[in-house]
Scaffold this active site. Structure first.
Site, mmCIF file in Angstrom:
data_model
loop_
_atom_site.group_PDB
_atom_site.id
_atom_site.type_symbol
_atom_site.label_atom_id
_atom_site.label_comp_id
_atom_site.label_asym_id
_atom_site.label_seq_id
_atom_site.Cartn_x
_atom_site.Cartn_y
_atom_site.Cartn_z
ATOM 1 C CG ASP A 556 -2.048 0.778 1.164
ATOM 2 O OD1 ASP A 556 -2.274 1.563 0.171
ATOM 3 O OD2 ASP A 556 -2.844 0.945 2.215
ATOM 4 C CD GLU A 559 -0.190 5.343 -3.811
ATOM 5 O OE1 GLU A 559 -1.124 4.620 -3.965
ATOM 6 O OE2 GLU A 559 0.268 5.872 -2.448
ATOM 7 C CG ASP A 633 -7.942 4.726 0.624
ATOM 8 O OD1 ASP A 633 -8.022 3.415 0.762
ATOM 9 O OD2 ASP A 633 -7.303 5.532 1.144
#
Length: 976
Positions: A556, A559, A633
């Site tokens: 996770d 980015e 999300d």
């Protein structure tokens, strides 16, 4: 897990160690769009858009300043090399831009434009020496895995002072007409133009230049009367340099040591109204125009991987991943482009209608691609089918990894299961309520003080015992591992990272320090091969204690997400391996981390060779080679449920088919009917996981009251019964890049009415057509029918009155989803309910045959051990089924002599697996008999058949069983 969330309590905020960042943690209801740039706040996007506006204003009087020098052009072995000369306005200066046009064996063409670096001799200048001066040119090494062999048959068929024509591709049916002045390329198929580069004159390569303080002539000692240096006049600025050398946004300063270096190009799809791809955006599959107008966008689609929590819908706003691959489609024709650039990228889309025949107007889609740095590197695909585009793109970037079979089952997750007892309790209660699942997940809180590769010893006292308990029912455990490493003295992972110099550096060449979940953190630089080697050591079973063979990983926040960074990510002037700036590689960052973890799982134990499972949030072209993705999300509302379909469909046609969305919505508390409908939809996502925020109420499916619990259980069991069909669809995705769930334009490329349909899907080539309910208080769905074939309701066998290009209303009360079976298919199932996929490995099969209007049907089954790489050595079963002339047959789908395959342990065990029964929906009355004949392996036997005549609202069907033929052998069932 989530990004930073305004829903965190102040108590949790203190625990996070982020009190000093309180201004970041104020409660919010949705994403703060002001945290992320619009085009007019991104210097290079604004400049390129302005350039486009200036070109439009000048109209026919505009001449592109780019031309190929005729004498520089040479063609050899399928490749054209030349030099583009850029004339700098009003300065009588030129910049040389080497161009290479490569024609590949697959029929793909590649156009690459670079820049010659030069030093000005007539001026004195200052520049920052921190970053490399050449354009970033290493994306190919990370993204491209094949398909670059040149087409030796490509040839120049015409060349003069104005253009060069090259024929290439299958049967030399493709053509590239390269205009020299101004530069442009028309790509043709069978004589017709389909794609044009620089037709609108928007090619813009911001050339390298020095940062000039004062311009003056260098004194020549042989020349008298030269002005003293201190009297040199200040320079005359001819362009707006506001964002050339630094840029400001959200309180952050981006220094730009190389100055402006963006690349822009217009690409026109001639005669194409629909374009698709360039995920990830919460938008329709058919991309919208971006220059305003009713129902359109005013900003370009942005590709800049970012942590955009609680993202808004119907927006071109950037999200967690980016794939700069776009395809255009019209009736019976598909083309596409792949823009290989890992920097921040924006894409404008406009459409024009033009035709010499007013009764046959055509639409051309114009796209304008703009990237902040790097090469101009674009691949052109001429199809002509959607499958051709997908296959040719996959040759370059690879196909989706073949998953373990458990990975396509149901995954149970939330932020967080708080202890090993909690995990075992969830596992026990799922069994108690007979809800199958394969994987339970642990989010951030399993760690000790948010230090990865550790356990909270108070809450997870015996992770080995927990893992072994899951192993008993053949279930898996997934753990969260993020790329940020807590900056805390005494933390061994941090010590190794810094001592080995494997962290991302800031612009001052020091280890970059930013804030994420652990507070102060450093980031692993997975562009560095040594970092990947080191990362792998951390996953060894003796190093990452508490993990077992059934432990897998979730990446996770890659980015990367940086809570106190510009746009919630890393500063662009950070430095990576090789001294490349982060601006050059930003969109690749998540993939390099995903790859590092994938490689690590391959090497946990010598000789293990199990397929890894790694989920990623951030991705780029090529990420499909390493595992699954999810759409981040989302929110627990009907809109986010509806948007999950076009988002997942778009991922599939952009080469990354193993995707899903958080079932139930990550943020919020879904009502029971919404949660139920989401499970029904999620059962037809390639990646099927429920997930919830730490502040959301517990919502494991067994907690639902009746009838909801029973309905959700049925939806999950439906997924498990169809796992053979899903696994076969994954096999095709792995083999040639085919989408696992497919939109209408991909399956029916001639049906124009379906080109914009993105609220339903076909599961592989099974003929299963699914449309979930995505609106509250709705008990029917209108399903678009793309052909003239017969369709049956999956649950009732009702034959539907359909018409090509029209919608049919299908009853979908709360306990049922909209699921049809197209006539002419044979669908493999396993019907015995089990607790997990691995417990079904040696169950017998059911085949569901749907008779079409011609009285025939076809289908297939692919199966292997679902765990190892033995399938690469022939250890698999791949059957082709066919019904025609009153018989159903099974043969090897690849024409192999299966007797010549030396069977390993799994293949030997499959000898005990048979076809249990065959259900023939739409069976003719002639099949109303008591028994049928089965032939296999030189033997013949009879089995009973029960015929059910057609009744009101239901087609006739026959049930043949028990068939008793081995699933891996040739057999024939004679029905008539």
């Amino acid at each position: 897990m989530a990004s930073r969330s305004g829903q965190l309590s102040w108590k949790r905020t203190a625990l996070l160690g982020l009190v000093s960042l309180g201004h970041l943690l104020q409660p919010v209801a949705a994403v703060k769009e002001t945290d992320f740039k619009k085009c007019d706040q991104s210097g290079f996007c604004k400049r390129n858009r302005q350039y486009a506006d200036d070109v439009s204003t000048q109209g026919s009087s505009f001449t592109s300043p780019y031309e190929i020098l005729p004498e520089s052009a040479s063609f050899r072995d399928g490749q054209l090399e030349a030099v583009i000369l850029k004339t700098i306005n009003d300065q009588k200066e030129t910049v040389r831009l080497p161009i290479t046009v490569s024609f590949l064996e697959s029929g793909t063409a590649r156009v690459t434009v670079d820049e010659e670096r030069r030093q000005k001799k007539d001026v004195e200048f200052r520049y920052d020496t921190r970053a490399r001066k050449e354009r970033y040119n290493e994306a190919e090494q990370l993204v491209i895995v094949g398909g670059l062999t040149l087409d030796g048959n490509a040839q120049v068929t015409h060349q003069d002072e104005s253009q060069i024509t090259v024929k290439y591709g299958p049967s030399s049916s493709f053509e590239a007409v390269i205009r020299l002045s101004p530069f442009g390329i028309d790509f043709k198929r069978d004589g017709a133009t389909h794609i044009k580069l620089n037709d609108g004159g928007l090619l813009n390569v911001e050339h390298w230049r020095p940062k000039v303080d004062y311009i003056y002539e260098i004194p020549d000692p042989d020349t008298e009367g030269q002005k003293p240096l201190e009297e040199a006049p200040p320079p005359v600025k001819r362009e707006d340099e506001t964002t050339w050398w630094d840029e400001f946004f959200g309180g952050n300063t981006d220094s730009k040591p190389r100055g402006p270096e963006s690349v822009g190009l217009d690409i026109s799809f001639v005669g194409y109204e629909h374009v698709y791809g360039i995920p990830e955006h919460a938008s329709s599959m058919s991309l919208k125009e971006t220059r305003g107008g009713e129902g359109q966008y005013t900003d370009p689609y942005r590709l800049y991987n970012a942590d955009v929590f609680e993202y808004i819908l119907d927006s071109p706003m950037t999200l967690y991943g980016s794939i700069p691959f776009m395809q255009a489609h019209k009736r019976q024709s598909s083309v596409g482009v792949f823009w290989l650039n890992a920097a921040e990228t924006w894409v404008d889309i406009t459409k024009t209608k033009a035709s010499s025949n007013p009764l046959a107007k055509t639409t051309t889609t114009h796209t304008h691609w703009m990237s902040e740095s790097g090469l101009l590197d674009v691949f052109v695909f001429l199809g002509p089918t959607p499958h051709d585009i997908t296959k040719d793109y996959s040759q370059l970037t690879g196909t989706t990894t073949m998953p373990q079979e458990f990975a396509i089952g149901y995954h149970q997750c939330r932020w967080n299961y708080v202890s090993d007892d909690d995990v075992k309790d969830v596992d026990r209660r799922m069994d108690r309520y007979k809800i199958p699942y394969d994987v339970i997940w642990l989010d951030l809180e399993y760690t000790d003080d948010r230090k990865f590769f550790t356990w909270d010893e108070h809450m997870f006292k015996d992770p080995i015992a927990m893992g072994k308990k899951l192993q008993e029912s053949m279930r898996q455990l997934v753990l969260l591992i993020d790329p940020h490493i807590k900056n805390k003295e005494g933390y061994s992972v941090l010590s190794e990272l810094t001592s080995k110099d494997l962290a991302v550096r800031n612009k001052d060449d020091k280890n970059y320090d930013g804030w994420c979940w652990p507070g102060s953190s450093h980031w692993v630089d997975c562009f560095n091969p040594k970092a990947i080697e080191w990362w792998a050591t951390l996953f060894k079973y003796d190093k990452f204690q508490g993990t077992l063979e059934n432990t897998f990983i979730w990446n996770d926040m890659n980015e990367p997400s940086v809570f106190n960074g510009p746009e919630v990510t890393m500063p662009k002037d950070n430095l990576h391996y090789g001294d490349w700036e982060h601006r050059d590689v930003h969109n690749l960052n998540g993939m390099t981390f995903h790859n590092a973890t994938f490689q690590a799982l391959l090497s946990r134990k010598p000789g293990e060779l199990r397929r890894p499972f790694v989920l990623t949030r951030s991705f780029y072209a090529g990420s499909q080679r390493y595992g699954a993705m999810w759409t981040g999300d989302n929110q627990a509302d009907w809109g986010h449920l509806a948007m999950s379909l076009p988002m997942i469909l778009n991922q599939g046609i952009a080469g990354y088919p193993f995707g899903g969305s958080d079932v139930g919505g990550f943020f919020g508390n879904p009502e029971s009917d919404l949660l139920t409908r989401w499970y029904q939809a999620g059962a037809f996502f390639p990646f099927f996981r429920a997930h919830a925020h730490i502040d959301a109420r517990r919502r494991e499916p067994y907690l639902l009251s009746e009838p909801y619990r029973g309905i959700v259980t049925a939806a999950v069991r439906l997924r498990y019964s169809l796992l053979p069909a899903w696994y076969t669809a994954f096999f095709h995705a792995h083999r040639d890049g085919s989408p696992i769930v497919r939109p209408m334009f991909w399956t029916h490329p001639s049906e124009e009415a379906g080109f914009g349909v993105d609220d339903q899907l076909f599961l592989g080539s099974t003929g299963l057509l699914h449309k979930p309910v995505v609106e509250k208080d709705t008990e029917s769905v209108d399903i678009f029918i793309p052909d003239d074939e017969i369709y049956y309701d999956y649950f009732t066998y009702q034959p539907l009155k359909t018409s090509r290009g029209k919608r049919v209303t299908v009853s979908a009360p709360l306990d049922r989803t909209g699921l049809l079976m197209r006539g002419g298919h044979i669908i493999p199932r396993r019907d015995t309910p089990r607790r997990s996929a691995q417990l079904m490995r040696f169950d017998d099969y059911t085949l569901v045959v749907t008779v079409n209007k011609a009285g025939t049907a076809e289908g297939e089954l692919y199966v292997d051990d679902g765990d190892s790489y033995d399938y690469q050595n022939g250890q698999f079963i791949h059957r082709a089924f066919r019904m025609a002339d009153g018989s159903i047959t099974s043969v090897d789908a690849q024409g192999r002599d299966t007797r010549a395959v030396e069977a390993g342990a799994w293949l030997k065990a499959m000898d005990a697996v048979h076809v249990d029964k065959i259900i023939v929906v739409g069976a003719p009355a002639a099949w109303d008999r008591k028994e049928v004949t089965v032939q296999s392996g030189g033997e013949t036997w009879t089995v009973p058949v029960k015929y059910h005549a057609a009744e009101k609202g239901r087609a006739a069907f026959a049930v043949v069983g028990r068939v008793g033929a081995r699933i891996g052998e040739d057999w024939t069932v004679k029905l008539a």
